[in-house]
Design a protein around this motif. Structure first.
Motif, PDB file in Angstrom:
ATOM      1  N   PRO A 174      80.925  47.468 -11.968  1.00 15.20           N
ATOM      2  CA  PRO A 174      81.712  48.497 -10.832  1.00 15.20           C
ATOM      3  C   PRO A 174      82.224  49.705 -11.798  1.00 15.20           C
ATOM      4  N   ASP A 175      82.483  49.770 -12.835  1.00 15.01           N
ATOM      5  CA  ASP A 175      83.054  51.075 -13.829  1.00 15.01           C
ATOM      6  C   ASP A 175      82.038  51.975 -13.833  1.00 15.01           C
ATOM      7  N   ILE A 176      80.722  51.658 -14.001  1.00 16.04           N
ATOM      8  CA  ILE A 176      79.342  52.304 -14.289  1.00 16.04           C
ATOM      9  C   ILE A 176      79.396  53.015 -12.955  1.00 16.04           C
ATOM     10  N   ARG A 177      79.403  52.330 -11.821  1.00 14.87           N
ATOM     11  CA  ARG A 177      79.157  52.602 -10.339  1.00 14.87           C
ATOM     12  C   ARG A 177      80.026  53.740  -9.930  1.00 14.87           C
ATOM     13  N   ARG A 178      81.399  53.428 -10.433  1.00 13.16           N
ATOM     14  CA  ARG A 178      82.266  54.595 -10.000  1.00 13.16           C
ATOM     15  C   ARG A 178      82.202  55.898 -10.877  1.00 13.16           C
ATOM     16  N   LEU A 179      81.774  55.761 -12.135  1.00 10.10           N
ATOM     17  CA  LEU A 179      81.608  56.926 -13.015  1.00 10.10           C
ATOM     18  C   LEU A 179      80.491  57.768 -12.331  1.00 10.10           C
ATOM     19  N   LEU A 180      79.298  57.130 -11.829  1.00 12.97           N
ATOM     20  CA  LEU A 180      78.432  57.673 -11.572  1.00 12.97           C
ATOM     21  C   LEU A 180      78.305  58.003 -10.087  1.00 12.97           C
ATOM     22  N   GLY A 181      79.510  57.808  -9.447  1.00  8.32           N
ATOM     23  CA  GLY A 181      79.654  58.184  -8.086  1.00  8.32           C
ATOM     24  C   GLY A 181      78.887  57.175  -7.082  1.00  8.32           C
ATOM     25  N   VAL A 182      78.413  56.224  -7.308  1.00  9.35           N
ATOM     26  CA  VAL A 182      77.783  55.380  -6.445  1.00  9.35           C
ATOM     27  C   VAL A 182      78.614  54.850  -5.389  1.00  9.35           C
TER      28      VAL A 182
ATOM     29  N   ASP B 253      83.286  54.414  -4.693  1.00  7.28           N
ATOM     30  CA  ASP B 253      84.657  54.646  -4.790  1.00  7.28           C
ATOM     31  C   ASP B 253      84.622  56.304  -4.978  1.00  7.28           C
ATOM     32  N   ASP B 254      84.624  57.215  -4.268  1.00  2.00           N
ATOM     33  CA  ASP B 254      84.198  58.676  -4.408  1.00  2.00           C
ATOM     34  C   ASP B 254      85.478  59.328  -4.943  1.00  2.00           C
ATOM     35  N   LEU B 255      85.410  59.280  -6.372  1.00  6.77           N
ATOM     36  CA  LEU B 255      86.457  59.698  -7.231  1.00  6.77           C
ATOM     37  C   LEU B 255      86.214  61.238  -7.312  1.00  6.77           C
ATOM     38  N   GLY B 256      85.045  61.788  -7.179  1.00  4.42           N
ATOM     39  CA  GLY B 256      84.550  63.062  -7.191  1.00  4.42           C
ATOM     40  C   GLY B 256      85.642  63.794  -5.821  1.00  4.42           C
ATOM     41  N   GLY B 257      85.497  62.921  -4.754  1.00  8.28           N
ATOM     42  CA  GLY B 257      86.577  63.728  -3.661  1.00  8.28           C
ATOM     43  C   GLY B 257      87.897  63.863  -4.047  1.00  8.28           C
ATOM     44  N   TYR B 258      88.442  62.894  -4.997  1.00 10.45           N
ATOM     45  CA  TYR B 258      89.906  63.299  -5.330  1.00 10.45           C
ATOM     46  C   TYR B 258      89.972  64.655  -5.952  1.00 10.45           C
ATOM     47  N   LEU B 259      88.960  64.961  -6.696  1.00 13.50           N
ATOM     48  CA  LEU B 259      89.210  66.216  -7.524  1.00 13.50           C
ATOM     49  C   LEU B 259      88.731  67.405  -6.629  1.00 13.50           C
ATOM     50  N   GLY B 260      88.169  67.129  -5.651  1.00 13.60           N
ATOM     51  CA  GLY B 260      87.533  68.180  -4.761  1.00 13.60           C
ATOM     52  C   GLY B 260      85.926  68.518  -5.033  1.00 13.60           C
ATOM     53  N   LEU B 261      85.579  67.627  -5.818  1.00 12.26           N
ATOM     54  CA  LEU B 261      84.104  67.729  -6.186  1.00 12.26           C
ATOM     55  C   LEU B 261      83.232  66.782  -5.491  1.00 12.26           C
ATOM     56  N   GLU B 262      81.906  67.082  -5.818  1.00  7.70           N
ATOM     57  CA  GLU B 262      80.940  66.009  -5.180  1.00  7.70           C
ATOM     58  C   GLU B 262      81.162  64.447  -5.919  1.00  7.70           C
ATOM     59  N   SER B 263      80.665  63.405  -4.994  1.00  7.25           N
ATOM     60  CA  SER B 263      80.929  62.055  -5.866  1.00  7.25           C
ATOM     61  C   SER B 263      80.134  62.112  -6.733  1.00  7.25           C
ATOM     62  N   ASP B 264      79.074  62.784  -7.019  1.00 13.05           N
ATOM     63  CA  ASP B 264      78.012  62.477  -8.358  1.00 13.05           C
ATOM     64  C   ASP B 264      78.494  63.587  -9.362  1.00 13.05           C
ATOM     65  N   PHE B 265      79.656  64.193  -9.606  1.00 12.15           N
ATOM     66  CA  PHE B 265      79.922  65.299 -10.526  1.00 12.15           C
ATOM     67  C   PHE B 265      79.528  64.688 -11.962  1.00 12.15           C
ATOM     68  N   ALA B 266      80.265  63.597 -12.228  1.00 12.22           N
ATOM     69  CA  ALA B 266      79.950  63.030 -13.784  1.00 12.22           C
ATOM     70  C   ALA B 266      78.370  62.881 -13.737  1.00 12.22           C
ATOM     71  N   TYR B 267      77.651  62.295 -12.761  1.00 11.12           N
ATOM     72  CA  TYR B 267      76.243  62.019 -12.882  1.00 11.12           C
ATOM     73  C   TYR B 267      75.641  63.310 -13.283  1.00 11.12           C
ATOM     74  N   GLN B 268      75.908  64.363 -12.549  1.00 13.23           N
ATOM     75  CA  GLN B 268      75.379  65.903 -12.889  1.00 13.23           C
ATOM     76  C   GLN B 268      75.507  66.432 -14.201  1.00 13.23           C
TER      77      GLN B 268
END
Length: 355
Positions: A286-294, A296-311
Motif C-alpha cells: 500500500p505504501d508503493i500504491r499510495r506513492l504512485l497514485g494507484v 488514496d489520491d495524495l496528489g489531490g491534497y496538493l492540487g495535483l494529479e494523483s500520479d504526480f510522483a509517478y510522472q
C-alpha cells in the motif's frame, strides 16, 4: 579520469562540524520584509502558464550548467524537471532563468521565478528575513578552499596575509571571516560578481585562493585549464545544506515542491526507477500504491494529479539516478554519496511517509 572524490567530506566528518552557515543577506542588499505569497497562488500561476519558471545556475558543472548544445543540465536542473513533471506532466515544460548569487533572492521575491534551484544554502536569515521557504535538502555540503598545488598552503593558517576570492551575495564571505577570526589569521578578501570571473582571477594569480561550497570547488575541476595544478584543503569552514527555495507564504506551493523531492527519495528507498516504475503499479504494497497514485489520491491534497510522483519518477528518475547521472562514478566528478546517501546507507536523506 582523475578522481576528485577525496575532496568531499565523509558523512561522519561533516556531522562533527560546529561552524554554521551564517546568512549574509544584509550585505546582499536583499529586503524580504514584504515578500510573501498567498497559498495556492503559485501553483495556479504555473498551471495557467503551462510552464515552470526555475531560477538556476548556468556556471556550475554537475549542478547547473549549459552544455555545448545550449541545453541546461545538472543535478539541480533535474529537480526542476521533476517538479515540472509532477505539476504539469511534462519534464520539459521549464523556463530556465540563470541567476547570479546576488539576483537569486530578488527573483523569488518578485515572482520572476516559481522556485529557486541554484545551490542555495538554507539559513535562518534566508528562511525569515529574506522571505524564503525551503523544501527538503537535496544536497548536503560544506564550504572549502582551493589553492595552487605548489602554493605551500596546506591549511587555513597558511593563508596568512594572502588574498582570498569570494563570490558576492553568498554566505561564504561571513563563514570565511568567522573561521579566520577564530584562527587569528589576517587576510584580504576580493569579491566577484559571478563564478566565472572569480575562477578567471584565481587562475591568473590575482587572488591566492578562493572559497565556496566544496561541491562547487570540485565542479571547478571541469573548467580549470590545468586541474592537477590545484588542490582543495582538508579544512571545512561551514555546514551548507542546499535546498530548493520558494516564496514565503504560499504553503501549498511549498508542499508541492517538498513532496516531489520526497517522492524521488522514497522511490530510491523502494528501488523504483525510471525503467521499472511501471512494474510497481501492480504492487500489493500500500505504501508503493499510495506513492504512485494507484490508491488514496495524495496528489489531490496538493492540487495535483494523483500520479504526480509517478510522472516525476518516470520522466526524471529517483534521487539516486539523478545523483549518479550528474555526480556519480560514471562522471568526471565521481563524488561518493556520503551524507547524500539514503539513511539506511549511512546518509541523511529520508522521505516523510506517503500516507
Amino acid at each position: 579520469m582523475k578522481n576528485y572524490s577525496k575532496y568531499l567530506l565523509s558523512a561522519a566528518a561533516l556531522l562533527t562540524l560546529t561552524a554554521c552557515a551564517g546568512g549574509t543577506d544584509e550585505a546582499e542588499g536583499v529586503d524580504g520584509d514584504n515578500a510573501a505569497a498567498t497559498s495556492g497562488e503559485t501553483l495556479s500561476a504555473v498551471l495557467d502558464r503551462g510552464e515552470l519558471n526555475a531560477g538556476v545556475n548556468d556556471q556550475l558543472p554537475g549542478f547547473g550548467y549549459v552544455d555545448s548544445d545550449g541545453n541546461y543540465t545538472g543535478f539541480d536542473i533535474d529537480f526542476a524537471k521533476a517538479i515540472a513533471a509532477g505539476v504539469l506532466g511534462d519534464a520539459e515544460a521549464v523556463n530556465y532563468r540563470p541567476l547570479s548569487a546576488q539576483e537569486r533572492f530578488t527573483a523569488v521575491q518578485t515572482g520572476e521565478v516559481d522556485v529557486l534551484l541554484r545551490n542555495t544554502t538554507w539559513t535562518a536569515s534566508r528562511d525569515t528575513e529574506v522571505g524564503l521557504d525551503f523544501a527538503p535538502v537535496t544536497f548536503y555540503d560544506g564550504q572549502g578552499m582551493m589553492v595552487g598545488a605548489d602554493s605551500g598552503v596546506s591549511s587555513l593558517e597558511d593563508l596568512e596575509g594572502m588574498i582570498i576570492g569570494v563570490e558576492t551575495g553568498t554566505t561564504t564571505e561571513l563563514n570565511l571571516a568567522d573561521q579566520m577570526e577564530a584562527l587569528g589569521v589576517s587576510y584580504e578578501t576580493q569579491t566577484f560578481d559571478d563564478r566565472d570571473a572569480l575562477i578567471a582571477a584565481y587562475e591568473s594569480g590575482s587572488v591566492d585562493a578562493w572559497t565556496t561550497d566544496r561541491s562547487g570547488l570540485v565542479s571547478a575541476f571541469a573548467v580549470l585549464d590545468d586541474p592537477d595544478a590545484h588542490v582543495i584543503l582538508e579544512d571545512t569552514l561551514s555546514k551548507e545544506p542546499l535546498a530548493p527555495a520558494v516564496l514565503h507564504g504560499d504553503d501549498q506551493w511549498n508542499d508541492v515542491v517538498s513532496w516531489i523531492v520526497f517522492a524521488l527519495i522514497q522511490a530510491e528507498e523502494f528501488g523504483i526507477t525510471q525503467d521499472n516504475v511501471d512494474d510497481f503499479l501492480d504492487s500489493d504494497d500500500p505504501d508503493i500504491r499510495r506513492l504512485l497514485g494507484v490508491e488514496d489520491d495524495l496528489g489531490g491534497y496538493l492540487g495535483l494529479e494523483s500520479d504526480f510522483a509517478y510522472q516525476a519518477i518516470l520522466q526524471v528518475g529517483n534521487y539516486g539516478e539523478i545523483y549518479d547521472r550528474h555526480l556519480g562514478p560514471d562522471t568526471q566528478f565521481d563524488l561518493p554519496r556520503g551524507m547524500n546517501a539514503l539513511y539506511q546507507d549511512g546518509g541523511l536523506h529520508y522521505s516523510m511517509p506517503f500516507r
